[in-house]
Design a protein around this motif. Sequence first.
Motif, PDB file in Angstrom:
ATOM      1  N   VAL A 124       7.657   5.121   7.588  1.00  0.00           N
ATOM      2  CA  VAL A 124       7.318   4.310   6.416  1.00  0.00           C
ATOM      3  C   VAL A 124       7.153   2.868   6.873  1.00  0.00           C
ATOM      4  CG1 VAL A 124       8.065   3.564   4.140  1.00  0.00           C
ATOM      5  CG2 VAL A 124       8.658   5.850   4.941  1.00  0.00           C
ATOM      6  N   THR A 125       6.029   2.273   6.514  1.00  0.00           N
ATOM      7  CA  THR A 125       5.769   0.873   6.816  1.00  0.00           C
ATOM      8  C   THR A 125       5.595   0.141   5.496  1.00  0.00           C
ATOM      9  OG1 THR A 125       4.610   1.526   8.835  1.00  0.00           O
ATOM     10  CG2 THR A 125       4.291  -0.728   8.076  1.00  0.00           C
ATOM     11  N   ILE A 126       6.371  -0.916   5.326  1.00  0.00           N
ATOM     12  CA  ILE A 126       6.250  -1.749   4.134  1.00  0.00           C
ATOM     13  C   ILE A 126       5.777  -3.124   4.592  1.00  0.00           C
ATOM     14  CG2 ILE A 126       7.449  -2.773   2.172  1.00  0.00           C
ATOM     15  CD1 ILE A 126       9.394  -0.413   2.345  1.00  0.00           C
ATOM     16  N   PHE A 127       4.620  -3.516   4.116  1.00  0.00           N
ATOM     17  CA  PHE A 127       3.996  -4.769   4.518  1.00  0.00           C
ATOM     18  C   PHE A 127       4.497  -5.925   3.653  1.00  0.00           C
ATOM     19  CE2 PHE A 127       1.116  -1.391   5.826  1.00  0.00           C
ATOM     20  CZ  PHE A 127       0.897  -1.732   7.150  1.00  0.00           C
ATOM     21  N   PRO A 128       4.319  -7.163   4.107  1.00  0.00           N
ATOM     22  CA  PRO A 128       4.782  -8.323   3.318  1.00  0.00           C
ATOM     23  C   PRO A 128       4.139  -8.427   1.938  1.00  0.00           C
ATOM     24  CG  PRO A 128       4.301  -9.008   5.559  1.00  0.00           C
ATOM     25  CD  PRO A 128       3.846  -7.577   5.430  1.00  0.00           C
ATOM     26  N   ASN A 129       2.960  -7.843   1.761  1.00  0.00           N
ATOM     27  CA  ASN A 129       2.300  -7.885   0.450  1.00  0.00           C
ATOM     28  C   ASN A 129       2.719  -6.715  -0.441  1.00  0.00           C
ATOM     29  OD1 ASN A 129       0.972  -5.810   1.735  1.00  0.00           O
ATOM     30  ND2 ASN A 129      -1.079  -6.633   1.446  1.00  0.00           N
ATOM     31  N   ALA A 130       3.793  -6.007  -0.073  1.00  0.00           N
ATOM     32  CA  ALA A 130       4.402  -4.905  -0.831  1.00  0.00           C
ATOM     33  C   ALA A 130       3.590  -3.612  -0.774  1.00  0.00           C
ATOM     34  CB  ALA A 130       4.672  -5.314  -2.270  1.00  0.00           C
ATOM     35  N   LYS A 131       2.618  -3.514   0.090  1.00  0.00           N
ATOM     36  CA  LYS A 131       1.881  -2.260   0.280  1.00  0.00           C
ATOM     37  C   LYS A 131       2.711  -1.342   1.170  1.00  0.00           C
ATOM     38  CE  LYS A 131      -1.919  -3.609  -1.753  1.00  0.00           C
ATOM     39  NZ  LYS A 131      -2.147  -3.248  -3.109  1.00  0.00           N
ATOM     40  N   MET A 132       2.599  -0.044   0.928  1.00  0.00           N
ATOM     41  CA  MET A 132       3.340   0.937   1.716  1.00  0.00           C
ATOM     42  C   MET A 132       2.376   1.887   2.426  1.00  0.00           C
ATOM     43  SD  MET A 132       6.422   1.723  -0.996  1.00  0.00           S
ATOM     44  CE  MET A 132       6.981   3.147  -0.184  1.00  0.00           C
ATOM     45  N   LYS A 133       2.779   2.294   3.636  1.00  0.00           N
ATOM     46  CA  LYS A 133       1.977   3.222   4.426  1.00  0.00           C
ATOM     47  C   LYS A 133       2.910   4.308   4.954  1.00  0.00           C
ATOM     48  CE  LYS A 133      -0.872   3.346   8.594  1.00  0.00           C
ATOM     49  NZ  LYS A 133      -1.315   2.545   9.738  1.00  0.00           N
ATOM     50  N   LYS A 137      13.150 -12.053   5.684  1.00  0.00           N
ATOM     51  CA  LYS A 137      13.775 -12.628   6.877  1.00  0.00           C
ATOM     52  C   LYS A 137      13.628 -14.135   6.778  1.00  0.00           C
ATOM     53  CE  LYS A 137      15.591 -12.436  11.001  1.00  0.00           C
ATOM     54  NZ  LYS A 137      16.909 -11.885  11.232  1.00  0.00           N
ATOM     55  N   ARG A 138      14.744 -14.830   6.631  1.00  0.00           N
ATOM     56  CA  ARG A 138      14.787 -16.287   6.531  1.00  0.00           C
ATOM     57  C   ARG A 138      13.893 -16.816   5.399  1.00  0.00           C
ATOM     58  NH1 ARG A 138      15.843 -18.995  12.147  1.00  0.00           N
ATOM     59  NH2 ARG A 138      17.103 -20.217  10.754  1.00  0.00           N
ATOM     60  N   GLY A 139      13.903 -16.081   4.275  1.00  0.00           N
ATOM     61  CA  GLY A 139      13.168 -16.514   3.097  1.00  0.00           C
ATOM     62  C   GLY A 139      11.703 -16.136   3.078  1.00  0.00           C
ATOM     63  N   ILE A 140      11.237 -15.395   4.083  1.00  0.00           N
ATOM     64  CA  ILE A 140       9.827 -15.029   4.176  1.00  0.00           C
ATOM     65  C   ILE A 140       9.704 -13.506   4.138  1.00  0.00           C
ATOM     66  CG2 ILE A 140       7.760 -15.137   5.631  1.00  0.00           C
ATOM     67  CD1 ILE A 140       8.951 -17.688   6.859  1.00  0.00           C
ATOM     68  N   PRO A 141       8.781 -12.952   3.318  1.00  0.00           N
ATOM     69  CA  PRO A 141       8.568 -11.506   3.335  1.00  0.00           C
ATOM     70  C   PRO A 141       8.026 -11.066   4.698  1.00  0.00           C
ATOM     71  CG  PRO A 141       7.509 -12.513   1.426  1.00  0.00           C
ATOM     72  CD  PRO A 141       7.984 -13.617   2.298  1.00  0.00           C
ATOM     73  N   VAL A 142       8.569  -9.977   5.228  1.00  0.00           N
ATOM     74  CA  VAL A 142       8.173  -9.491   6.545  1.00  0.00           C
ATOM     75  C   VAL A 142       7.855  -8.000   6.490  1.00  0.00           C
ATOM     76  CG1 VAL A 142       9.470 -11.215   7.868  1.00  0.00           C
ATOM     77  CG2 VAL A 142      10.587  -9.100   7.195  1.00  0.00           C
ATOM     78  N   LYS A 143       7.148  -7.549   7.509  1.00  0.00           N
ATOM     79  CA  LYS A 143       6.803  -6.133   7.643  1.00  0.00           C
ATOM     80  C   LYS A 143       8.010  -5.384   8.203  1.00  0.00           C
ATOM     81  CE  LYS A 143       3.992  -3.344  10.710  1.00  0.00           C
ATOM     82  NZ  LYS A 143       2.928  -3.394  11.710  1.00  0.00           N
ATOM     83  N   THR A 144       8.321  -4.225   7.619  1.00  0.00           N
ATOM     84  CA  THR A 144       9.400  -3.386   8.121  1.00  0.00           C
ATOM     85  C   THR A 144       8.898  -1.969   8.321  1.00  0.00           C
ATOM     86  OG1 THR A 144      10.132  -3.011   5.860  1.00  0.00           O
ATOM     87  CG2 THR A 144      11.330  -4.653   7.120  1.00  0.00           C
TER      88      THR A 144
END
Length: 158
Positions: free
Chosen positions: A95-104, A140-147
Amino acid sequence: MKQYYFFIVFLLFNSCQYFEKQVPSQKELLQKELKAINWKEVDEYPSFVDCDKVENKTERQQCFFQYLTELIQDKLSSDTLSILYPELDTIEVKVTIFPNAKMKFEPQFPKDSVAYDTIKIDSILTARLVDFPKVNPAIKRGIPVKTQFILPVILKVE
């Protein structure tokens, strides 16, 4: 007395070097800060709106993984995967969750998995795993990141 004045003046001129501190450059400070950051962990894990109510960070993470696993299992429960591949009871989904809230979603197969038609399973998963509720990305440190993470999904619940 003149000797003391001379000694004090001598100390004043020589003591300035003790007050001068070497100021690190901007690059040195940046490198030091980058080394101090733990890049393997995020400050806040991704979450669904239902899990945002949980205050504890660990419980919120467990809520997210449990909720996501249940959603994937529900979407795949009435599918042909169990009919096509009766021996396949668990599948690992990356599962990949991008900073723009899209999921793959990508299925993960063992290297020696020639028994499965990976392209067919991938297409079934791609068709079924759509229309998820809004997810809040990791922070991460106040910034949306890819996980990214690998989630084991049980296909047969008996």
